[in-house]
Write a protein that holds these residues in place. Structure first.
Motif: not given
Length: 72
Positions: A25-40, A48-49
């Motif tokens: 639940g830290a990220a609302e959607t999988g897309g937001i999670a993906k972007e957050a990881v890719q943006n560091g 940072v991963c």
């Protein structure tokens, strides 16, 4: 800023980093999670991963937007 801590129990050997962010639940959607990881924006065990497929196992800690996720 106070950090929110969540314990997440997984029943598999590992969960992928972006999936964990969505599952917890830290990220609302999988897309937001993906972007957050890719943006560091995500810390994996304090570092940072940017690998969204990073295998997160019990005992690991993930931090995102002031939320600390402890994987059990």
């Amino acid at each position: 800023m106070e950090k929110n801590s969540i314990d997440i129990k997984i029943t598999t050997e590992f969960i992928k980093l972006d999936s964990l962010l969505k599952f917890s639940g830290a990220a609302e959607t999988g897309g937001i999670a993906k972007e957050a990881v890719q943006n560091g924006e995500v810390l994996y065990n304090g570092e940072v991963c940017t690998m969204r497929g990073k295998k997160v196992r019990p005992g690991d800690t993930v931090e995102y937007e002031g939320c600390i996720i402890n994987v059990r």
